[in-house]
Write a protein that holds these residues in place. Structure first.
Motif, PDB file in Angstrom:
ATOM      1  N   PRO A  26      10.070  -9.017  10.209  1.00  0.00           N
ATOM      2  CA  PRO A  26      11.207  -9.932  10.342  1.00  0.00           C
ATOM      3  C   PRO A  26      11.164 -10.767  11.623  1.00  0.00           C
ATOM      4  O   PRO A  26      11.766 -10.389  12.625  1.00  0.00           O
ATOM      5  N   PRO A  27      10.469 -11.907  11.644  1.00  0.00           N
ATOM      6  CA  PRO A  27      10.409 -12.711  12.879  1.00  0.00           C
ATOM      7  C   PRO A  27      11.771 -13.235  13.305  1.00  0.00           C
ATOM      8  O   PRO A  27      11.974 -13.603  14.463  1.00  0.00           O
ATOM      9  N   TRP A  28      12.731 -13.241  12.340  1.00  0.00           N
ATOM     10  CA  TRP A  28      14.078 -13.701  12.696  1.00  0.00           C
ATOM     11  C   TRP A  28      14.834 -12.692  13.555  1.00  0.00           C
ATOM     12  O   TRP A  28      15.750 -13.053  14.288  1.00  0.00           O
ATOM     13  N   ALA A  29      14.436 -11.419  13.488  1.00  0.00           N
ATOM     14  CA  ALA A  29      15.167 -10.381  14.232  1.00  0.00           C
ATOM     15  C   ALA A  29      15.101 -10.612  15.750  1.00  0.00           C
ATOM     16  O   ALA A  29      16.147 -10.659  16.414  1.00  0.00           O
ATOM     17  N   PRO A  30      13.901 -10.779  16.338  1.00  0.00           N
ATOM     18  CA  PRO A  30      13.868 -11.019  17.790  1.00  0.00           C
ATOM     19  C   PRO A  30      14.514 -12.351  18.181  1.00  0.00           C
ATOM     20  O   PRO A  30      15.083 -12.474  19.271  1.00  0.00           O
ATOM     21  N   ARG A  72       7.002 -13.110  19.504  1.00  0.00           N
ATOM     22  CA  ARG A  72       8.394 -13.036  19.952  1.00  0.00           C
ATOM     23  C   ARG A  72       8.749 -11.715  20.621  1.00  0.00           C
ATOM     24  O   ARG A  72       9.867 -11.531  21.090  1.00  0.00           O
ATOM     25  N   SER A  73       7.782 -10.784  20.644  1.00  0.00           N
ATOM     26  CA  SER A  73       8.012  -9.530  21.358  1.00  0.00           C
ATOM     27  C   SER A  73       7.959  -9.811  22.853  1.00  0.00           C
ATOM     28  O   SER A  73       7.237 -10.722  23.298  1.00  0.00           O
ATOM     29  N   CYS A  74       8.707  -9.029  23.649  1.00  0.00           N
ATOM     30  CA  CYS A  74       8.585  -9.137  25.098  1.00  0.00           C
ATOM     31  C   CYS A  74       7.140  -8.818  25.475  1.00  0.00           C
ATOM     32  O   CYS A  74       6.300  -8.652  24.612  1.00  0.00           O
ATOM     33  N   ASN A  75       6.841  -8.679  26.752  1.00  0.00           N
ATOM     34  CA  ASN A  75       5.433  -8.648  27.163  1.00  0.00           C
ATOM     35  C   ASN A  75       4.671  -7.388  26.769  1.00  0.00           C
ATOM     36  O   ASN A  75       3.528  -7.193  27.173  1.00  0.00           O
ATOM     37  N   GLN A 102      21.496 -13.594  21.666  1.00  0.00           N
ATOM     38  CA  GLN A 102      22.555 -12.760  22.242  1.00  0.00           C
ATOM     39  C   GLN A 102      22.078 -12.062  23.528  1.00  0.00           C
ATOM     40  O   GLN A 102      22.657 -11.065  23.969  1.00  0.00           O
ATOM     41  N   ASN A 103      20.965 -12.599  24.102  1.00  0.00           N
ATOM     42  CA  ASN A 103      20.400 -12.088  25.361  1.00  0.00           C
ATOM     43  C   ASN A 103      20.000 -10.609  25.278  1.00  0.00           C
ATOM     44  O   ASN A 103      20.148  -9.845  26.230  1.00  0.00           O
ATOM     45  N   ILE A 104      19.501 -10.237  24.123  1.00  0.00           N
ATOM     46  CA  ILE A 104      19.022  -8.865  23.918  1.00  0.00           C
ATOM     47  C   ILE A 104      17.498  -8.894  23.866  1.00  0.00           C
ATOM     48  O   ILE A 104      16.920  -9.585  23.014  1.00  0.00           O
ATOM     49  N   PRO A 105      16.807  -8.191  24.768  1.00  0.00           N
ATOM     50  CA  PRO A 105      15.336  -8.177  24.719  1.00  0.00           C
ATOM     51  C   PRO A 105      14.830  -7.426  23.483  1.00  0.00           C
ATOM     52  O   PRO A 105      15.502  -6.527  22.972  1.00  0.00           O
ATOM     53  N   SER A 106      13.649  -7.812  23.017  1.00  0.00           N
ATOM     54  CA  SER A 106      13.089  -7.235  21.787  1.00  0.00           C
ATOM     55  C   SER A 106      11.644  -6.807  22.004  1.00  0.00           C
ATOM     56  O   SER A 106      10.880  -7.491  22.687  1.00  0.00           O
ATOM     57  N   LYS A 118      25.932  -4.592  20.261  1.00  0.00           N
ATOM     58  CA  LYS A 118      25.508  -5.065  21.588  1.00  0.00           C
ATOM     59  C   LYS A 118      24.498  -4.109  22.245  1.00  0.00           C
ATOM     60  O   LYS A 118      24.728  -3.576  23.337  1.00  0.00           O
ATOM     61  N   PRO A 119      23.363  -3.855  21.574  1.00  0.00           N
ATOM     62  CA  PRO A 119      22.384  -2.911  22.144  1.00  0.00           C
ATOM     63  C   PRO A 119      21.718  -3.469  23.398  1.00  0.00           C
ATOM     64  O   PRO A 119      21.693  -4.682  23.625  1.00  0.00           O
ATOM     65  N   ASP A 120      21.171  -2.563  24.198  1.00  0.00           N
ATOM     66  CA  ASP A 120      20.401  -2.994  25.371  1.00  0.00           C
ATOM     67  C   ASP A 120      19.029  -3.511  24.976  1.00  0.00           C
ATOM     68  O   ASP A 120      18.406  -4.271  25.711  1.00  0.00           O
ATOM     69  N   LEU A 121      18.539  -3.063  23.796  1.00  0.00           N
ATOM     70  CA  LEU A 121      17.178  -3.383  23.383  1.00  0.00           C
ATOM     71  C   LEU A 121      17.061  -3.310  21.867  1.00  0.00           C
ATOM     72  O   LEU A 121      17.692  -2.463  21.235  1.00  0.00           O
ATOM     73  N   LEU A 122      16.260  -4.211  21.300  1.00  0.00           N
ATOM     74  CA  LEU A 122      15.921  -4.164  19.870  1.00  0.00           C
ATOM     75  C   LEU A 122      14.446  -3.782  19.734  1.00  0.00           C
ATOM     76  O   LEU A 122      13.586  -4.365  20.406  1.00  0.00           O
ATOM     77  N   ILE A 123      14.148  -2.806  18.884  1.00  0.00           N
ATOM     78  CA  ILE A 123      12.755  -2.480  18.528  1.00  0.00           C
ATOM     79  C   ILE A 123      12.608  -2.773  17.037  1.00  0.00           C
ATOM     80  O   ILE A 123      13.369  -2.241  16.220  1.00  0.00           O
ATOM     81  N   TYR A 124      11.653  -3.644  16.681  1.00  0.00           N
ATOM     82  CA  TYR A 124      11.568  -4.140  15.302  1.00  0.00           C
ATOM     83  C   TYR A 124      10.142  -4.040  14.769  1.00  0.00           C
ATOM     84  O   TYR A 124       9.191  -3.777  15.502  1.00  0.00           O
TER      85      TYR A 124
END
Length: 450
Positions: free
Chosen positions: A126-130, A203-206, A136-140, A116-122
């Motif tokens: 892997p476009p499926w990761a974000p 799919r990355s945030c802004n 799960q409402n985790i920003p990427s 349950k991380p606060d943020l994913l950095i990818y």
């Protein structure tokens, strides 16, 4: 949401399965934890984590952890667990590795649910990761580990194939363009890497993080931002600092360097995952000999050629002829400390992006001999910056000893070296001044998502 200075911010990192990608993610993790209360999980396959764990100092053990991502291997019997990395992977299995990575998405979804991380950095692939994180409402946030010049050329090529790239100093020669175009062909589940890249960016945030500095790539950062419609945030060079412990190999190399004149030695290394052909080794050896410049040359062999001796691949009598003027190191050398030594006046490099940044950070001019992937673009950037010179090849891409010797002498011996050396040192100093400011900017940008 207002975050307390003392509250831990949990970040999950998912790099592509290559050392040249995992290492920048690890270095970014170190930088983030030094600036704020981040707790970071780096997710990769067991075989990759085994090699990366020793590179992490114990002082980070409380804030950086490793999480194993298991790829399916029963469905892909040609890809046993020791091949769940690009290091030593036979080239014909690359598409299988990408497919296996895609097939691990369910395992990754479980990791997201558990941590349950606060943020994913990818990473780029892997476009499926974000998408899974979003469920799960985790920003990427995407992190690009290659140069902004390469990424902007690639995105431009995909979005505007009929429009000329607006920066004429960044281009591909005919023999390089074929390899570059191969990167855009389908390789995993019928999806090509170009589509993967675009999906990952969309799919990355802004914001999108890029391993670079505005000092060397400001115009490409700006252009990439326009192409992707997102803010591009440079994270700095992220060059790995040398580990504290000394090894015997390092001691004798340093003693040898201490006996050499200032800026008189070239360091020769082509990275950890590219292996020269016998023809390339021969031309390079003759080029070094013809240059009459002192050298340290690191030679590596693929895993399947373990046991091969250096003497078998070098021209007959080469070691005897060069004598004390050159040393050959097999496998590993303390690159960071070699480049920082005052006797080193040039780096004969394949121009992997990490090597380029490390050379610039050390103030060492580059003798560029790009081989494949992003390296030709990085070599053009090095010349544009004035931080080095490229060894030109024949129209078929053949390396020639006379050209190797000529460029080495230009960078290390002849009058032109003063200008190249001065520019390399200027870039080093200016990039250093920006480092703290750039990583502080990264932290500020990431805080908006947690």
């Amino acid at each position: 949401m207002v975050y307390s200075e003392h509250k831990s911010i949990t970040v999950l990192m998912l790099p592509w399965l290559a050392h040249g990608h995992i290492s920048p993610f690890l270095e970014l993790s170190k930088k983030l934890t030094s600036k704020r209360n981040f707790h970071i999980f780096i997710c990769s396959t067991p075989v990759n984590l085994t090699s990366i764990k020793p590179k992490l100092s114990p002082k980070y053990s409380h804030c950086i952890e490793f999480v194993e991502l298991h790829l399916p291997h029963e469905e892909l019997p040609e890809l046993p667990p020791h091949y769940h990395t690009t290091n030593g992977l036979p080239p014909h299995l690359m598409s299988s590795l990408k497919r296996a990575f895609d097939m691990s998405s369910n395992n990754f979804s479980n990791i997201l649910a558990t941590l349950k991380p606060d943020l994913l950095i990818y990473d780029f692939i892997p476009p499926w990761a974000p998408s899974l994180a979003s469920l799960q409402n985790i920003p990427s946030v995407r992190f690009i580990t290659t140069s902004a010049a390469l990424t902007s050329l690639r995105v431009h090529h995909l979005k505007n194939p009929s429009v000329k790239f607006p920066f004429p100093s960044i281009y591909l020669r005919d023999y390089e363009a074929k390899n570059f175009n191969n990167l855009l062909k389908p390789s995993s589940n019928g999806i090509n890497d170009g589509d993967h890249v675009q999906q990952c960016s969309a799919r990355s945030c802004n914001i999108i993080l890029v391993k670079t500095s505005r000092e060397i790539e400001a115009k490409y950062v700006y252009h990439l931002s326009g192409l992707l419609g997102k803010k591009i945030v440079p994270v700095g060079p992220l060059v790995q600092e040398p580990m504290d412990q000394k090894v015997d190999e390092e001691t004798w190399i340093m003693k040898w360097l201490n006996k050499r004149e200032r800026s008189s030695v070239v360091y020769v290394c082509f990275g950890s995952e590219y292996f020269l052909s016998s023809e390339q080794i021969e031309e390079l050896a003759h080029g070094l000999e013809l240059s009459k410049v002192s050298f340290i040359w690191v030679i590596r062999f693929p895993k399947e050629e373990k046991g091969k001796r250096v003497e078998e691949v070098l021209p007959e009598g080469f070691l005897e002829r060069v004598g004390e003027k050159g040393i050959i190191v097999e496998g590993w050398a303390p690159q960071a400390n070699i480049l920082k030594h005052s006797s080193v006046g040039g780096f004969v490099s394949h121009c992997g992006w990490s090597s380029v940044l490390e050379s610039i950070k050390s103030g060492v001019p580059i003798i560029a001999i790009p081989m494949h992937l992003d390296q030709p673009i990085n070599a053009r950037l090095v010349e544009e910056l004035g931080a080095g010179l490229e060894v030109k090849r024949t129209g078929e891409g053949i390396l020639q000893r006379e050209e190797v010797a000529k460029v080495i002498r230009k960078v290390v011996v002849e009058k032109i070296r003063e200008g190249v050396r001065k520019k390399a040192l200027e870039l080093r100093d200016n990039m250093k001044k920006r480092e703290d400011e750039e990583i502080a900017g990264v932290v500020e940008e990431l805080m908006q998502f947690v």
